[in-house]
Write a protein that holds these residues in place. Structure first.
Motif, PDB file in Angstrom:
ATOM      1  N   GLY A   1     -50.297  43.795 -78.446  1.00  0.00           N
ATOM      2  CA  GLY A   1     -49.087  42.921 -77.718  1.00  0.00           C
ATOM      3  C   GLY A   1     -48.063  42.119 -78.416  1.00  0.00           C
ATOM      4  O   GLY A   1     -49.122  42.279 -80.171  1.00  0.00           O
ATOM      5  N   PRO A   2     -47.107  42.036 -78.441  1.00  0.00           N
ATOM      6  CA  PRO A   2     -46.724  40.730 -79.676  1.00  0.00           C
ATOM      7  C   PRO A   2     -47.342  39.605 -79.970  1.00  0.00           C
ATOM      8  O   PRO A   2     -48.377  39.083 -79.385  1.00  0.00           O
ATOM      9  N   SER A   3     -47.146  39.596 -81.462  1.00  0.00           N
ATOM     10  CA  SER A   3     -47.884  37.935 -81.494  1.00  0.00           C
ATOM     11  C   SER A   3     -47.535  36.911 -81.032  1.00  0.00           C
ATOM     12  O   SER A   3     -46.813  36.632 -79.463  1.00  0.00           O
ATOM     13  N   GLY A   4     -48.627  36.688 -80.578  1.00  0.00           N
ATOM     14  CA  GLY A   4     -48.685  34.869 -79.428  1.00  0.00           C
ATOM     15  C   GLY A   4     -49.229  34.852 -77.714  1.00  0.00           C
ATOM     16  O   GLY A   4     -49.015  34.610 -76.761  1.00  0.00           O
ATOM     17  N   SER A   5     -48.821  36.565 -77.541  1.00  0.00           N
ATOM     18  CA  SER A   5     -49.558  37.261 -75.510  1.00  0.00           C
ATOM     19  C   SER A   5     -50.371  36.133 -74.980  1.00  0.00           C
ATOM     20  O   SER A   5     -51.191  36.467 -74.333  1.00  0.00           O
ATOM     21  N   GLY A   6     -51.611  35.589 -76.449  1.00  0.00           N
ATOM     22  CA  GLY A   6     -52.881  35.671 -75.909  1.00  0.00           C
ATOM     23  C   GLY A   6     -53.881  36.968 -75.767  1.00  0.00           C
ATOM     24  O   GLY A   6     -55.141  36.319 -75.320  1.00  0.00           O
ATOM     25  N   LYS A   7     -54.015  37.727 -76.747  1.00  0.00           N
ATOM     26  CA  LYS A   7     -54.330  38.106 -77.174  1.00  0.00           C
ATOM     27  C   LYS A   7     -56.034  37.633 -78.401  1.00  0.00           C
ATOM     28  O   LYS A   7     -57.186  38.080 -77.917  1.00  0.00           O
ATOM     29  N   SER A   8     -55.843  37.053 -78.588  1.00  0.00           N
ATOM     30  CA  SER A   8     -56.968  36.253 -79.627  1.00  0.00           C
ATOM     31  C   SER A   8     -57.482  34.600 -78.999  1.00  0.00           C
ATOM     32  O   SER A   8     -58.925  35.444 -78.654  1.00  0.00           O
ATOM     33  N   THR A   9     -57.013  34.535 -77.666  1.00  0.00           N
ATOM     34  CA  THR A   9     -57.384  33.964 -76.805  1.00  0.00           C
ATOM     35  C   THR A   9     -58.417  34.207 -75.952  1.00  0.00           C
ATOM     36  O   THR A   9     -59.644  34.300 -75.343  1.00  0.00           O
ATOM     37  N   LEU A  10     -57.963  35.511 -75.941  1.00  0.00           N
ATOM     38  CA  LEU A  10     -58.919  36.492 -74.272  1.00  0.00           C
ATOM     39  C   LEU A  10     -59.736  36.771 -74.929  1.00  0.00           C
ATOM     40  O   LEU A  10     -61.252  36.201 -74.657  1.00  0.00           O
ATOM     41  N   CYS A  11     -60.454  37.406 -76.028  1.00  0.00           N
ATOM     42  CA  CYS A  11     -61.110  37.889 -77.282  1.00  0.00           C
ATOM     43  C   CYS A  11     -61.957  36.216 -77.919  1.00  0.00           C
ATOM     44  O   CYS A  11     -63.717  36.590 -77.027  1.00  0.00           O
ATOM     45  N   ARG A  12     -61.595  35.124 -77.645  1.00  0.00           N
ATOM     46  CA  ARG A  12     -62.226  33.937 -78.016  1.00  0.00           C
ATOM     47  C   ARG A  12     -62.711  33.375 -76.104  1.00  0.00           C
ATOM     48  O   ARG A  12     -64.528  32.809 -76.330  1.00  0.00           O
TER      49      ARG A  12
ATOM     50  N   HIS B   1     -52.945  46.555 -84.490  1.00  0.00           N
ATOM     51  CA  HIS B   1     -51.437  46.886 -83.931  1.00  0.00           C
ATOM     52  C   HIS B   1     -51.689  48.163 -85.015  1.00  0.00           C
ATOM     53  O   HIS B   1     -50.963  48.618 -84.885  1.00  0.00           O
ATOM     54  N   GLU B   2     -53.363  49.317 -85.347  1.00  0.00           N
ATOM     55  CA  GLU B   2     -52.845  50.137 -85.542  1.00  0.00           C
ATOM     56  C   GLU B   2     -53.475  51.145 -84.769  1.00  0.00           C
ATOM     57  O   GLU B   2     -54.184  51.364 -83.526  1.00  0.00           O
ATOM     58  N   MET B   3     -52.275  51.973 -84.947  1.00  0.00           N
ATOM     59  CA  MET B   3     -51.961  52.917 -83.029  1.00  0.00           C
ATOM     60  C   MET B   3     -52.935  53.680 -83.518  1.00  0.00           C
ATOM     61  O   MET B   3     -52.621  54.196 -82.698  1.00  0.00           O
ATOM     62  N   GLY B   4     -52.758  54.327 -84.767  1.00  0.00           N
ATOM     63  CA  GLY B   4     -53.413  55.736 -84.769  1.00  0.00           C
ATOM     64  C   GLY B   4     -54.772  55.206 -84.354  1.00  0.00           C
ATOM     65  O   GLY B   4     -55.755  56.391 -83.551  1.00  0.00           O
ATOM     66  N   PHE B   5     -55.850  54.327 -84.548  1.00  0.00           N
ATOM     67  CA  PHE B   5     -57.186  53.893 -84.181  1.00  0.00           C
ATOM     68  C   PHE B   5     -56.943  53.825 -82.782  1.00  0.00           C
ATOM     69  O   PHE B   5     -57.665  54.366 -81.769  1.00  0.00           O
ATOM     70  N   ALA B   6     -55.767  53.451 -81.644  1.00  0.00           N
ATOM     71  CA  ALA B   6     -56.119  52.885 -80.687  1.00  0.00           C
ATOM     72  C   ALA B   6     -55.583  54.880 -80.408  1.00  0.00           C
ATOM     73  O   ALA B   6     -56.419  54.889 -79.133  1.00  0.00           O
ATOM     74  N   ARG B   7     -54.573  55.524 -80.179  1.00  0.00           N
ATOM     75  CA  ARG B   7     -54.817  56.945 -80.163  1.00  0.00           C
ATOM     76  C   ARG B   7     -55.947  57.980 -80.374  1.00  0.00           C
ATOM     77  O   ARG B   7     -56.474  58.414 -79.278  1.00  0.00           O
ATOM     78  N   HIS B   8     -57.210  57.395 -81.485  1.00  0.00           N
ATOM     79  CA  HIS B   8     -57.921  58.377 -81.103  1.00  0.00           C
ATOM     80  C   HIS B   8     -59.779  57.618 -81.145  1.00  0.00           C
ATOM     81  O   HIS B   8     -60.131  58.575 -80.362  1.00  0.00           O
ATOM     82  N   ALA B   9     -59.369  56.503 -80.874  1.00  0.00           N
ATOM     83  CA  ALA B   9     -60.484  55.967 -80.388  1.00  0.00           C
ATOM     84  C   ALA B   9     -60.551  55.291 -79.456  1.00  0.00           C
ATOM     85  O   ALA B   9     -61.557  55.324 -79.078  1.00  0.00           O
ATOM     86  N   ALA B  10     -60.017  54.504 -78.393  1.00  0.00           N
ATOM     87  CA  ALA B  10     -59.781  53.925 -77.618  1.00  0.00           C
ATOM     88  C   ALA B  10     -60.248  54.966 -76.370  1.00  0.00           C
ATOM     89  O   ALA B  10     -59.458  56.351 -75.744  1.00  0.00           O
ATOM     90  N   ASN B  11     -60.710  54.080 -75.787  1.00  0.00           N
ATOM     91  CA  ASN B  11     -60.380  55.452 -73.843  1.00  0.00           C
ATOM     92  C   ASN B  11     -59.743  54.084 -73.480  1.00  0.00           C
ATOM     93  O   ASN B  11     -59.260  55.260 -72.706  1.00  0.00           O
TER      94      ASN B  11
END
Ligand code: ADP
Ligand code: MG
Length: 245
Positions: free
Chosen positions: A39-50, A199-209
């Motif tokens: 998701g875009p910068s500032g969308s809350g991704k880090s906050t979600l992890c934290r 932001h590594e979409m290759g990783f998302a494609r190949h490793a993500a469920n």
């Protein structure tokens, strides 16, 4: 149980002052599942992890980990933190300690393991991430990619039930991204439960469920990578993908 939920967020809300940074977030991560959050910068991704390991308190909703509601403080919180490893963009290694000491520190200090036991596991983890020959060096003597692999070994040394990655390759020179993603991919294949902001979409494609797309504090869309990349349903996801692909 293969699809038993390990991490469950229900109706989670968080504000930073007037900013509603997590909005009614529901997310369930199964044991052994790899969820990539984009998701875009500032969308809350880090906050979600934290929020997941309580580096960041939430204002409402619940987060359960391995069947227990997240403790707010004390020993239960320390135990939770040791069960949920986190790997950050900045590697945060202790500069004045050797690579081996960095990996042994948590097990010895927090888990009260015998140094000999911690050392043995640390060495085998350094081997696993391809850094064993650098064990006696200091972080500054290693490349960024090597330091990030040490940070992953350090997180694994705590024998976590899940690992959270917050843009683990964003601070790296491009030629070092692959070596870190390779380690993450092998962890994913070995069944580690992972939440990965990247932001590594290759990783998302190949490793993500599953891919979760976040925008403005909301989980806008979730799908398998094949589905998501071929047919993003929301306008915002299409717009985001058109900018990064
Ligand atoms: P992302 O990781 O998706 O870029 P973040 O979770 O870091 O997003 O931030 C989400 C929003 O919350 C951003 O607008 C950011 O500026 C804001 N924010 C993050 N941390 C704080 C903080 N400690 N205090 C105030 N605002 C914050
Ligand atoms: Mg972030």
């Amino acid at each position: 149980m293969a699809d038993e939920a390990l991490i469950v967020l229900e109706n989670v809300n968080k504000w930073f002052g007037p900013l509603h940074v997590l909005q009614d977030v529901d997310l369930s991560v199964a044991r052994g599942e790899v969820v990539v959050v984009i998701g875009p910068s500032g969308s809350g991704k880090s906050t979600l992890c934290r929020a997941i390991n309580r580096l960041e308190p939430i204002d409402s909703g619940t987060i359960t980990f391995d069947g227990r509601q997240l403790p707010a403080e004390g020993r239960a919180l320390a135990r939770l933190r040791s069960e949920v490893g986190m790997v950050f963009q900045s590697f945060n290694l202790f500069a004045h300690k050797t690579i081996l000491q960095n990996v042994m520190l948590g097990p010895v200090k927090v888990r009260k393991e015998k140094p000999a036991v911690a050392r043995e596991r640390a060495m085998s983890l350094l081997e696993r991430v391809g850094i064993a020959s650098q064990a006696e060096k200091f972080p500054a003597q290693l490349s960024g990619g090597q330091q990030q692999r040490v940070a992953i070994a350090r997180a694994l040394a705590m024998q976590p039930k899940a690992l959270l990655f917050d843009e683990p390759t964003s601070a790296l020179d491009p030629e070092m991204v692959g070596e870190v993603l390779d380690v993450m991919t092998s962890l994913a294949r070995e069944g580690m439960t992972m939440v990965v902001v990247t932001h590594e979409m290759g990783f998302a494609r190949h490793a993500a469920n599953r891919v979760v797309f976040m925008a403005d504090g909301q989980l806008v869309e979730q799908a398998t990578p094949a589905e998501f990349f071929a047919n993003p349903k929301s306008e915002r996801a299409r717009d985001f993908l058109s900018k990064i692909l």
